[in-house]
Design a protein around this motif. Sequence first.
Motif, mmCIF file in Angstrom:
data_model
loop_
_atom_site.group_PDB
_atom_site.id
_atom_site.type_symbol
_atom_site.label_atom_id
_atom_site.label_comp_id
_atom_site.label_asym_id
_atom_site.label_seq_id
_atom_site.Cartn_x
_atom_site.Cartn_y
_atom_site.Cartn_z
ATOM 1 N N GLU A 148 -2.992 1.807 -9.875
ATOM 2 C CA GLU A 148 -3.924 1.560 -8.905
ATOM 3 C C GLU A 148 -4.432 0.292 -7.414
ATOM 4 O O GLU A 148 -3.565 -0.365 -7.677
ATOM 5 N N VAL A 149 -4.606 0.999 -6.697
ATOM 6 C CA VAL A 149 -4.376 -0.021 -5.201
ATOM 7 C C VAL A 149 -4.711 -0.924 -5.382
ATOM 8 O O VAL A 149 -4.497 -1.833 -4.808
ATOM 9 N N GLY A 150 -6.582 -1.229 -5.765
ATOM 10 C CA GLY A 150 -6.963 -2.317 -6.181
ATOM 11 C C GLY A 150 -5.875 -2.953 -7.144
ATOM 12 O O GLY A 150 -5.879 -4.750 -6.225
ATOM 13 N N TYR A 151 -5.523 -3.262 -7.920
ATOM 14 C CA TYR A 151 -4.599 -3.789 -8.437
ATOM 15 C C TYR A 151 -3.298 -4.376 -7.648
ATOM 16 O O TYR A 151 -3.105 -5.788 -8.306
ATOM 17 N N ARG A 206 -5.341 -4.311 -16.632
ATOM 18 C CA ARG A 206 -6.362 -3.261 -15.376
ATOM 19 C C ARG A 206 -7.320 -2.838 -16.019
ATOM 20 O O ARG A 206 -8.197 -2.678 -15.117
ATOM 21 N N LEU A 260 -15.040 1.470 -7.405
ATOM 22 C CA LEU A 260 -14.254 -0.343 -6.725
ATOM 23 C C LEU A 260 -13.333 -0.383 -8.578
ATOM 24 O O LEU A 260 -12.600 -0.532 -8.325
ATOM 25 N N SER A 288 -12.516 1.920 -10.437
ATOM 26 C CA SER A 288 -11.240 2.581 -10.735
ATOM 27 C C SER A 288 -10.081 2.613 -9.676
ATOM 28 O O SER A 288 -8.791 3.528 -9.583
ATOM 29 N N THR A 289 -10.391 1.951 -8.408
ATOM 30 C CA THR A 289 -9.086 1.035 -8.215
ATOM 31 C C THR A 289 -8.397 0.228 -8.986
ATOM 32 O O THR A 289 -7.559 -0.052 -8.794
ATOM 33 N N THR A 348 -8.262 4.535 -13.184
ATOM 34 C CA THR A 348 -8.682 5.761 -12.595
ATOM 35 C C THR A 348 -9.606 6.102 -13.794
ATOM 36 O O THR A 348 -10.771 7.200 -13.206
ATOM 37 N N LEU A 395 1.144 -1.343 -0.264
ATOM 38 C CA LEU A 395 -0.445 0.267 -0.468
ATOM 39 C C LEU A 395 0.701 1.088 0.091
ATOM 40 O O LEU A 395 0.360 2.245 -0.630
#
Length: 372
Positions: free
Chosen positions: A81-84, A145, A174, A176-177, A180, A74
């Motif tokens: 992006e953080v989700g990926y 992504r 969600l 966009s994580t 974007t 993190l």
Amino acid sequence: MGVVMLLHIGIIVLFFLLGTFINDSKLKNGNKIYLFITFFVLYIMSAFRSINIGNDTRDYFLMYENFGRTDNILSMPSDIEVGYRVLNKFLYSLNPSPVLLTSITSLFVLGSIFFFIYKNSEIPWLSVMLFINLRTFYFTLSGIRQSIALAIILISYKYLKQGNFWKFVSLVILASTFHTSSLLFLIIYPMSRMRVKQKIIALYFGVSVVFFFILERILPLILNFIPKYQSYLSSSYFESVKLASILNFLVSFSILLFGFFVLKYVKSKRKVNNELGILSVNSNLLLHIMLLSTAFNFIAINGSIIKRAGLYFSVFAIIYIPNLIKKIKDKNIKILIIYLILVLSLAYNLVILIYRPEWQRVYPYELFWDVF
């Protein structure tokens, strides 16, 4: 034309023959059977592709190892992006082989797209053919992504139709994580509340023309708020008048014109004064989406980075076209239009595969074990 290309054409022809057979035979659960078979074939091609398939696959494999070996995923410095990042970290902890990455992401992306087709398309087999021939499938082999974000956007469509604002927005956030750019899909919610009329169409046209001419001036200002995309300004993504961008616009515009043609024809048979007056709530929503697809793809001619935003809207063509055709009651005209669309879309697909293979680098196709 090589053996691999002939194999690819063979798969498309097989999908077409299977679709027409199931459609004509009125087989019970025919749509489910067709979607399962075609999903399985495309899943194998996607999940077990080699590092050489897709322009960005090599980069994604390197990212998989990089994120997997990082302790604090993190806080690490990254434009991704953080989700990926979290997804990569989790999958790497299960197995460091990047085949796991392509297997899981392909399952989610293709599974979501095929479920979307099953739930929303009036002619599912035609939607699958368009998914391939309009080249969205090839994009999913490269842009992992954004493909995940795209799949989540398609899931959100259910709540967009229902007018469930919070569930729709939550899913877009969600998405966009993972990419974007998916936040731009939020624009459809307020627009979809309005009935499509000539004034609305003129508004789309006027705004897209204005943005086309001022894009080079305002984009650097916008990217000040999204600094990770500033590198695109000096890259090929911002080359004006790229052939690919022009083709994307022409395809979107042709689909839009086709929609108006069908609506006019249906109107003449139903004796409705205004062809837009026959739109159901869902048809009205899809028309808004296709208008936005055309607008974004037009603006992208002057800045190819914008075509990434257009993808979230243009993908809906795979249900928009079949659902329009379903409105036509004359069986002979319906069949003629279906065959015409199949021929034109296949020609579009093959010409790019043969003469511009570098656009998405999917052929000659290789499975991952072919490179070892």
